[in-house]
Structure formats: C-alpha cells, structure tokens
Design an enzyme around this catalytic site. Sequence first.
Site, PDB file in Angstrom:
ATOM      1  N   SER A 124      -2.837   1.233   2.560  1.00  9.50           N
ATOM      2  CA  SER A 124      -1.925   0.083   2.599  1.00  9.50           C
ATOM      3  C   SER A 124      -0.493   0.496   2.929  1.00  9.50           C
ATOM      4  O   SER A 124       0.322  -0.339   3.310  1.00  9.50           O
ATOM      5  CB  SER A 124      -1.962  -0.667   1.266  1.00  9.50           C
ATOM      6  OG  SER A 124      -1.313   0.068   0.262  1.00  9.50           O
ATOM      7  N   LYS A 161       3.623   0.161  -3.169  1.00 10.72           N
ATOM      8  CA  LYS A 161       4.148  -0.764  -2.172  1.00 10.72           C
ATOM      9  C   LYS A 161       5.676  -0.638  -2.077  1.00 10.72           C
ATOM     10  O   LYS A 161       6.314  -0.062  -2.956  1.00 10.72           O
ATOM     11  CB  LYS A 161       3.826  -2.219  -2.569  1.00 10.72           C
ATOM     12  CG  LYS A 161       2.347  -2.602  -2.579  1.00 10.72           C
ATOM     13  CD  LYS A 161       1.777  -2.739  -1.179  1.00 10.72           C
ATOM     14  CE  LYS A 161       0.301  -3.144  -1.228  1.00 10.72           C
ATOM     15  NZ  LYS A 161      -0.551  -2.104  -1.887  1.00 10.72           N
TER      16      LYS A 161
END
Lengths: 205, 205
Positions: A124, A161
């Site tokens: 990700s 993230k």
Amino acid sequence: MKKITSQQQRVLDCIQIYINKTGFPPTRANICKELGFKSPNSAETHLRALEKKGFISIESGASRGISILDNQEYPVNDYEYPVIGLVAAGSPTLAEENIERTINCPKSFFNSNFDYFLKVKGLSMKNAGIMEDDLIAVKKTTDVKNGDIVIARIDDEVTVKFFRRKSPKIIELEPANDDFTNIIVNLETDELHIEGKSVGLLRKN
Amino acid sequence: MKKITSQQQRVLDCIQIYINKTGFPPTRANICKELGFKSPNSAETHLRALEKKGFISIESGASRGISILDNQEYPVNDYEYPVIGLVAAGSPTLAEENIERTINCPKSFFNSNFDYFLKVKGLSMKNAGIMEDDLIAVKKTTDVKNGDIVIARIDDEVTVKFFRRKSPKIIELEPANDDFTNIIVNLETDELHIEGKSVGLLRKN
DNA sequence: TATTATACTGTACATACATTCAGTATTTTT
DNA sequence: AAAAATACTGAATGTATGTACAGTATAATA
C-alpha cells in the site's frame, strides 16, 4: 560541541577515512597530501581547531597521536532492536511473541531515535518506496505532522500510511498506491491510535 | 594463520589494548614499557614475528604504523562505511572527494558483506522501492545474476538497474519505472563495467 | 647435531613527525 | 571599525621513532 566548518569537516573525515584504511591515524603531512595542502601547518591549525571544539584529542609529542572522540551528537552505541511483524490485526506490541528477531544497529543510525523495526506486509506504500518485507524503523510517538509516514491502528487493524489532518476531527490515512483508497477517520465516531512514525527504512536483498 | 606464542599473544593484546585506550597504535618503546622489556628491539622482533605470521601489518618507516589484521581472534563488529554520491558521470570510486560522509554500521548488517553506500539520484528504480537519496548498500563484485540490482557503468555514465543477460553478448539494464526505457548493451561494441550489486537499502526519513 | 625460531639487552643513527615562528589574505564576530 | 577566527604558504628545529647491528641464551625443529 561547537559548530564545525566545512574545511574542518573535511579534515575530520580525512582522519576517519585514513584510520579505516590503514588502522592508524595520519600525520600532518598525510593530511596535507590527501587534501592538497602544501604546508604541514595547514593541517596543524585545523587539528588544533578540531581539538579546541572537542572533535578530536591530540597527544602532545606523539606521532600520529590523534584520536577521534565519541561526541554526544553521534553516539555509536549499538543496541538490539526488535523486528515486529506487521500482523493484519492487533497492535504491534513489543510482546515477546511478536518479536521475530532482533537487529544490531547503532542507536543513532537514523536521524531520530527509534524503538523497533516493523516488517511491512503488502504494497500500500509502494510509491513511497516501501515494499513488502521492508523494515521500517518506527519511533513510538503521537507527535506526527501532515505528510509523515505513520503506523496507525483503527480498532485492531494496523496500517502504515501517510498522515493528513483534514480538519480538527477528520484524519485521512493516505496510501501510496493507486490500487488502494484513502482511509477517512472521523475522530468523533472512530478510534484512531497513532502507534508511531517512520524514521527510516531498511531492506535486505 | 600460524600458531602464536604466548609472548607474541601478549604483544598482540598489548597493541589492541593500546589502540582501544588511545585510538592509535603503540610505538616500540610503548610496548616495552607496557610489557617490561628493556630494549626496543624486543618489541621489534615480536612485531616482525607477528607480521610474518599474518596477525598484523607494519607500514615501513611510518611511526606507529601497526595495524591488526582481521582474524578470528579480533572480529571488528562495526565499521565506518563511506557514502558515495551517485554522480551522473564517472565511476563511483572510493576516492576521498567522492565520499560525502561515513555511516557506522555492523559489518554483518545485510545478508552479504558490502563495501559502501551509494546515494541514489533519480527515480529510475522507483517501482523496486528505490527512491531519490536512498542509500544502497553496494557489494563490489562482477558476479551478478539475472534480476540482481546492479551498479553499472557505461563509458562514464553510472546507473542502478536490474541486470538481464539476453544472450552471451547482449545485456539489458532494466529500470523499474515506466518513464524510463531499457538500456541494451552489446558487449562487442559497448563497454560495460559492473561496479557491484545492491545487497540492501537504507533510507532516513 | 646442526639449524632455526624464540626471547631478550644495549647502542646507534637516519628520518619521520610534531611543533613553532613568520607571513598573507579572507571571513566572521564583536 | 576592530578583533578574532579561518585558511592557508613556507621554512626551521628538536625529538620521537623505526630500524639496523652486535651480542647472549634457551627452546624447538629438522
């Protein structure tokens, strides 16, 4: 520790490199040759400046009597850092069962102190250069800024993230991969735990 | 490595202790004082014996020019690895002017030994998770396999790419970024130098 | 048994090296 | 504007240091 000038840094680097190469410190003449000075006194004055500023010590009268001092800015004390696998669910605790192994690493290896290595699962954060099985050096802190790469936990889900505060109550967790979508967290309804932030990365090919 | 005598071991220990204490090797006179010898030639002959047996090297004419060679008895865990900037042109030599700084790092930090860190310019290996200013741990070798990330030099141009041998005479250097194209090298007409290969990566946020 | 390696003392000397002194010039700090 | 720090060249000097030479003695090896 007073500030070092660029020339003094060159001399200091020269000494370190010479020691690495030969096993013993350079003479004034050696430094001159390496750095292109034409007078041994050029090296001498730089050495005295470095000594005065606390970067080296010089033993009077001794040939090659230079030693580089461990200064507070750059301690090279090693430490065994735990490697924690990023499990899909659950907090990345330092509990023994989560520690895959440890890595010996200087304490000041990254620009900031850190607490453990986190082994990355998934892609990700691919566009930020974080690949599967990379080891992220994580500093445990909740003091994160927009754009920081954070280790966040929502309920029992842990992810890595980018951190973006959209409003006082809205946080966006942004992946670096078009195949993933932003996670929007409303602090009034959802619980967000910032476990820490990335201060570095380690990959072993 | 031939066997060491007990007196030679004392001298070797003395050298190591002296270096640990002062940062530089002892003179013959220093050794004599430490071990109670009355003639500098006592130290001298022991040093020559240690050199002959491969425990130390002595630089002729240099004061304190003793260095203890790496052997089983004295493993050196940490080492100052040079960081070399990837310049567009020119070989990434370890010449002093190319060394930006050094990083203290355990020798066995990556899965393979390595020689220096290369600071990456550009994003041609982006999809392999190699970003601008990342530090690639480079092992100097020409023994590379298909799929290895290699540091290659064509004429004076240095790049980091995947290595692919297409035929005995054709090598393809493949970037990990769609914005870049493969570099096809015909060994009969072009000169390709493999400077080394990547054995790890280090990033400081 | 002869030879080589080990383990020293002691003297001597050329040179490798640290260090001081005398200058010049530029930059930084006070 | 003056003083101090930085950044050098160049020459000179005392000494710190490596190293060779001359011995003596014992242990290990061939």
